[in-house]
Design an enzyme around this catalytic site. Sequence first.
Site, PDB file in Angstrom:
ATOM      1  N   LEU A  19       1.092 -11.997   1.924  1.00 62.68           N
ATOM      2  CA  LEU A  19       0.527 -11.690   3.248  1.00 62.68           C
ATOM      3  C   LEU A  19      -0.740 -12.847   3.623  1.00 62.68           C
ATOM      4  CD1 LEU A  19       0.050  -8.339   3.778  1.00 62.68           C
ATOM      5  CD2 LEU A  19       1.688 -10.081   4.879  1.00 62.68           C
ATOM      6  N   ASP A  61       2.322  -8.816  -2.686  1.00 62.49           N
ATOM      7  CA  ASP A  61       0.763  -8.742  -2.463  1.00 62.49           C
ATOM      8  C   ASP A  61       0.371  -7.723  -4.061  1.00 62.49           C
ATOM      9  OD1 ASP A  61       0.016 -10.540  -0.390  1.00 62.49           O
ATOM     10  OD2 ASP A  61       1.188  -9.117   0.387  1.00 62.49           O
ATOM     11  N   ARG A  86       2.622  -3.214   2.157  1.00 59.77           N
ATOM     12  CA  ARG A  86       1.694  -3.252   1.222  1.00 59.77           C
ATOM     13  C   ARG A  86       2.051  -1.769   0.791  1.00 59.77           C
ATOM     14  NH1 ARG A  86      -3.468  -5.931  -0.466  1.00 59.77           N
ATOM     15  NH2 ARG A  86      -2.313  -4.944  -2.783  1.00 59.77           N
ATOM     16  N   HIS A 163     -11.139  -7.398   4.583  1.00 60.94           N
ATOM     17  CA  HIS A 163     -11.491  -5.953   4.238  1.00 60.94           C
ATOM     18  C   HIS A 163     -12.805  -6.193   3.960  1.00 60.94           C
ATOM     19  CE1 HIS A 163      -7.242  -5.956   1.358  1.00 60.94           C
ATOM     20  NE2 HIS A 163      -7.279  -4.942   2.435  1.00 60.94           N
ATOM     21  N   CYS A 250      -9.684  -7.261  -6.103  1.00 58.75           N
ATOM     22  CA  CYS A 250      -8.635  -7.085  -5.467  1.00 58.75           C
ATOM     23  C   CYS A 250      -7.931  -7.237  -7.254  1.00 58.75           C
ATOM     24  CB  CYS A 250      -8.273  -7.736  -4.842  1.00 58.75           C
ATOM     25  SG  CYS A 250      -9.325  -8.734  -3.609  1.00 58.75           S
TER      26      CYS A 250
HETATM   27  C1  CIR Z   1      -3.262  -8.692   1.546  1.00 56.81           C
HETATM   28  O1  CIR Z   1      -3.202  -9.936   2.927  1.00 56.81           O
HETATM   29  O2  CIR Z   1      -2.766  -8.344   1.634  1.00 56.81           O
HETATM   30  C2  CIR Z   1      -3.206  -9.636   0.318  1.00 56.81           C
HETATM   31  N1  CIR Z   1      -2.678 -11.004   0.609  1.00 56.81           N
HETATM   32  C3  CIR Z   1      -4.285 -10.113  -0.258  1.00 56.81           C
HETATM   33  C4  CIR Z   1      -5.468  -8.574  -0.973  1.00 56.81           C
HETATM   34  C5  CIR Z   1      -6.314  -8.600  -0.699  1.00 56.81           C
HETATM   35  N2  CIR Z   1      -7.026  -7.446  -1.640  1.00 56.81           N
HETATM   36  C6  CIR Z   1      -8.410  -7.083  -1.852  1.00 56.81           C
HETATM   37  O3  CIR Z   1      -9.471  -7.307  -0.580  1.00 56.81           O
HETATM   38  N3  CIR Z   1      -9.159  -5.886  -2.012  1.00 56.81           N
END
Ligand code: CIR
Length: 255
Positions: A19, A61, A86, A163, A250
């Site tokens: 994503l 992800d 997710r 986030h 992340c």
């Molecule tokens: C998403 O959109 O969920 C992933 N592509 C990126 C998640 C990043 N996670 C975070 O900032 N904790």
Amino acid sequence: YTFSHAVSRKPAASIIRGLRFEDSGTPDHQKFLEHHAAYVDVLRSTGAEVTVLEPLEAYPDSVFVEDAALCLQEGVIQMRPGAPSRLGEAAEIAGTLADIYGDIHELEPGGFIEGGDILVTESEILVGLSSRTDHAGVAALDKIVSQWGYKVRELQTPESVLHFKTDCSLLDEETILSTKRLSDSGCFDGYRLLHVADGEEACANSIRFNEIVVMPDGFPKTTEMLTKEGYDIRLIGNTEAAKVDGGMSCLSLRF
Ligand code: CIR
């Protein structure tokens, strides 16, 4: 606080379908694997035990393990990711965490909450509402952690930001590194606040892990500022994760 463990997961080849807010190119899987290995090495260099899980192709992800669980000293809480693709990641990682922690706490269904929206400090748990985290999710978290004595403060993640923690990190007991667009709301009043340099917003997602601070490479002004402040900085390539809105926090669960 000293971390003895971290859990991470290798990026799957399906990361090319990860994503993203806007399209800035497709991540190169091989290069991402190299960055990920360097990240794991740096965490291990502090003496912590780092568990590296195998890739999950069904979840593009899933390399961003932080969103699927919250690890506190008192226990681990399975998150309820608000991105439909997710949601299943939480159950996938719960098994591994149960081996380390024992019990896993599940949130009441109904709401949604992702780990990337949660910043745990010495005195409170800050949670930013976002496109992934809603009030019901925060309330469900509060129900569990309030029994352990934590205070939860609900805030707003800026609209253009994925986030809450995309834009901030805890550097030590009293210090938060933040973008101005996030701290302008006054949400960090009472903390010592350091701002990332203008134009370097993407490095606000860094982590303090034991005696080091792990930052994405390519943000020289902020790196210099933090070095002058006395932090021991390690730089990790993050170009591939950044294409799918990922950063340093992340990529692991730390406890
Ligand atoms: C998403 O959109 O969920 C992933 N592509 C990126 C998640 C990043 N996670 C975070 O900032 N904790």
